[in-house]
Motif scaffolding. Structure first.
Motif, mmCIF file in Angstrom:
data_model
loop_
_atom_site.group_PDB
_atom_site.id
_atom_site.type_symbol
_atom_site.label_atom_id
_atom_site.label_comp_id
_atom_site.label_asym_id
_atom_site.label_seq_id
_atom_site.Cartn_x
_atom_site.Cartn_y
_atom_site.Cartn_z
ATOM 1 N N GLU A 194 30.825 44.765 50.123
ATOM 2 C CA GLU A 194 30.607 45.778 49.091
ATOM 3 C C GLU A 194 29.620 46.836 49.565
ATOM 4 O OE1 GLU A 194 31.138 44.104 44.714
ATOM 5 O OE2 GLU A 194 29.630 42.955 45.817
ATOM 6 N N SER A 199 33.860 50.470 48.449
ATOM 7 C CA SER A 199 34.122 50.661 47.018
ATOM 8 C C SER A 199 35.115 51.790 46.789
ATOM 9 C CB SER A 199 32.824 50.939 46.270
ATOM 10 O OG SER A 199 31.960 49.828 46.330
ATOM 11 N N LEU A 202 38.584 50.579 47.710
ATOM 12 C CA LEU A 202 39.132 49.505 46.889
ATOM 13 C C LEU A 202 39.361 49.899 45.430
ATOM 14 C CD1 LEU A 202 37.182 46.327 48.045
ATOM 15 C CD2 LEU A 202 39.537 46.956 48.585
ATOM 16 N N LYS A 203 39.135 51.140 45.082
ATOM 17 C CA LYS A 203 39.269 51.555 43.693
ATOM 18 C C LYS A 203 40.640 51.148 43.142
ATOM 19 C CE LYS A 203 36.046 55.450 43.511
ATOM 20 N NZ LYS A 203 35.899 56.929 43.447
ATOM 21 N N ASN A 205 41.926 48.223 43.256
ATOM 22 C CA ASN A 205 42.530 47.102 43.983
ATOM 23 C C ASN A 205 41.537 45.969 44.243
ATOM 24 O OD1 ASN A 205 45.143 48.359 44.455
ATOM 25 N ND2 ASN A 205 44.039 49.741 45.821
ATOM 26 N N GLU A 206 40.412 45.964 43.513
ATOM 27 C CA GLU A 206 39.373 44.974 43.804
ATOM 28 C C GLU A 206 39.853 43.554 43.522
ATOM 29 O OE1 GLU A 206 34.880 43.916 42.258
ATOM 30 O OE2 GLU A 206 35.463 46.026 42.503
ATOM 31 N N GLN A 207 40.554 43.343 42.399
ATOM 32 C CA GLN A 207 41.028 41.996 42.076
ATOM 33 C C GLN A 207 42.040 41.507 43.096
ATOM 34 O OE1 GLN A 207 39.717 39.923 39.862
ATOM 35 N NE2 GLN A 207 38.256 41.582 39.450
ATOM 36 N N ALA A 209 42.099 42.335 46.219
ATOM 37 C CA ALA A 209 41.337 41.992 47.415
ATOM 38 C C ALA A 209 40.674 40.631 47.262
ATOM 39 C CB ALA A 209 40.290 43.070 47.689
ATOM 40 N N LYS A 210 40.086 40.358 46.088
ATOM 41 C CA LYS A 210 39.427 39.079 45.856
ATOM 42 C C LYS A 210 40.405 37.922 45.933
ATOM 43 C CE LYS A 210 35.636 40.750 42.916
ATOM 44 N NZ LYS A 210 35.062 40.711 41.555
ATOM 45 N N ARG A 217 35.084 36.200 45.793
ATOM 46 C CA ARG A 217 34.171 37.327 45.583
ATOM 47 C C ARG A 217 34.140 38.149 46.850
ATOM 48 N NH1 ARG A 217 29.378 37.363 48.371
ATOM 49 N NH2 ARG A 217 28.481 35.373 49.059
ATOM 50 N N LEU A 218 33.808 39.417 46.707
ATOM 51 C CA LEU A 218 33.636 40.261 47.872
ATOM 52 C C LEU A 218 32.305 39.948 48.544
ATOM 53 C CD1 LEU A 218 34.864 43.708 46.467
ATOM 54 C CD2 LEU A 218 36.198 41.930 47.617
#
Length: 253
Positions: A194, A199, A202-203, A205-207, A209-210, A217-218
């Protein structure tokens, strides 16, 4: 901004490239909190001044000087300044890196050459210059920064993946060369950490990626800086020539 020079003899000295932002900033601050004095180069004077103030507040003495990683003369000048003043150098963290993603068929020569230069050639030149200080001391530690992309790249990362795979090979080769001088060389390959840059990428697309991580978690910059501090410590004196993956288990997916 005026460079701040001080007598570093009382504490170990760490030089961190790319220290004014992201992972590099956290590494510099964490090492300062662990008792290191810090040397770093900069291109942005405001970011450098802010970092210097925080490092001094942690009790660190600071050496900072403009540094252009595209320019071999600038790199040599930076390390010559440390060497001429006889500050010593205990740890070099080659953290600075850039991305210029594009499909290879459409990639410009500039996009290719800039990434290879900053991510591979510049760390080699920094290590070469740092060794002029470390070899006479007969002690030192170099930590290079790779990436998960060296082994699990995304489309459009041929230049970046090649540069990071190169830094891993460089780490192993240099470790063999300098072992007899009591200098250790290791490499860290972060996953998704992070930072401001990540950030933005990953806007939305964070979930997703996790979901690719066993940790769910990142990563955080401190996950990397804590390992840097350990690898530089006496507790890690039996470790050299290794690449450490810090990616939340992403390679197992």
């Amino acid at each position: 901004m005026t460079q701040h020079l001080a007598n570093f003899k009382a504490r170990p000295v760490a030089c961190v490239t790319g220290a004014t932002r992201g992972i590099g900033r956290d590494i510099a601050l964490h090492l300062a909190a662990q008792g290191y004095d810090i040397a770093f180069g900069f291109r942005d004077e405001i970011h450098a001044s802010n970092l210097q103030e925080e490092l001094v507040a942690l009790g660190a003495k600071v050496f900072c000087q403009p540094l252009n990683l595209f320019d071999a003369k600038s790199i040599n000048s930076f390390f010559d300044s440390l060497n001429t003043a006889q500050f010593g150098l205990d740890l070099l963290v080659n953290n600075a890196g850039i991305t210029k993603d594009n499909l290879l068929a459409m990639m410009s020569q500039e996009e290719l050459e800039q990434v290879i230069h900053v991510n591979l050639i510049a760390p080699i030149l920094c290590a070469q210059a740092a060794l002029k200080i470390m070899l006479p001391q007969k002690q030192g530690c170099i930590i290079n920064m790779s990436s998960i992309s060296a082994t699990k790249p995304n489309p459009g990362q041929t230049n970046y993946a090649a540069s990071k795979a190169g830094i891993e090979g460089f780490t192993r080769a240099l470790a063999v060369e300098v072992a007899r001088k009591n200098i250790r060389v290791n490499c860290i390959a972060p996953g998704i950490i992070e930072t401001d840059m990540v950030s933005d990428l990953l806007k939305g697309n964070e979930q997703q990626a996790k979901s690719k991580l066993l940790s769910k978690r990142l990563g955080k910059p401190r996950d990397i800086s804590a390992l840097v501090a350990y690898l530089a410590s006496q507790q890690a004196e039996f470790i050299s020539g290794e690449v450490f993956n810090v990616n939340g288990g992403m390679l197992l997916r």
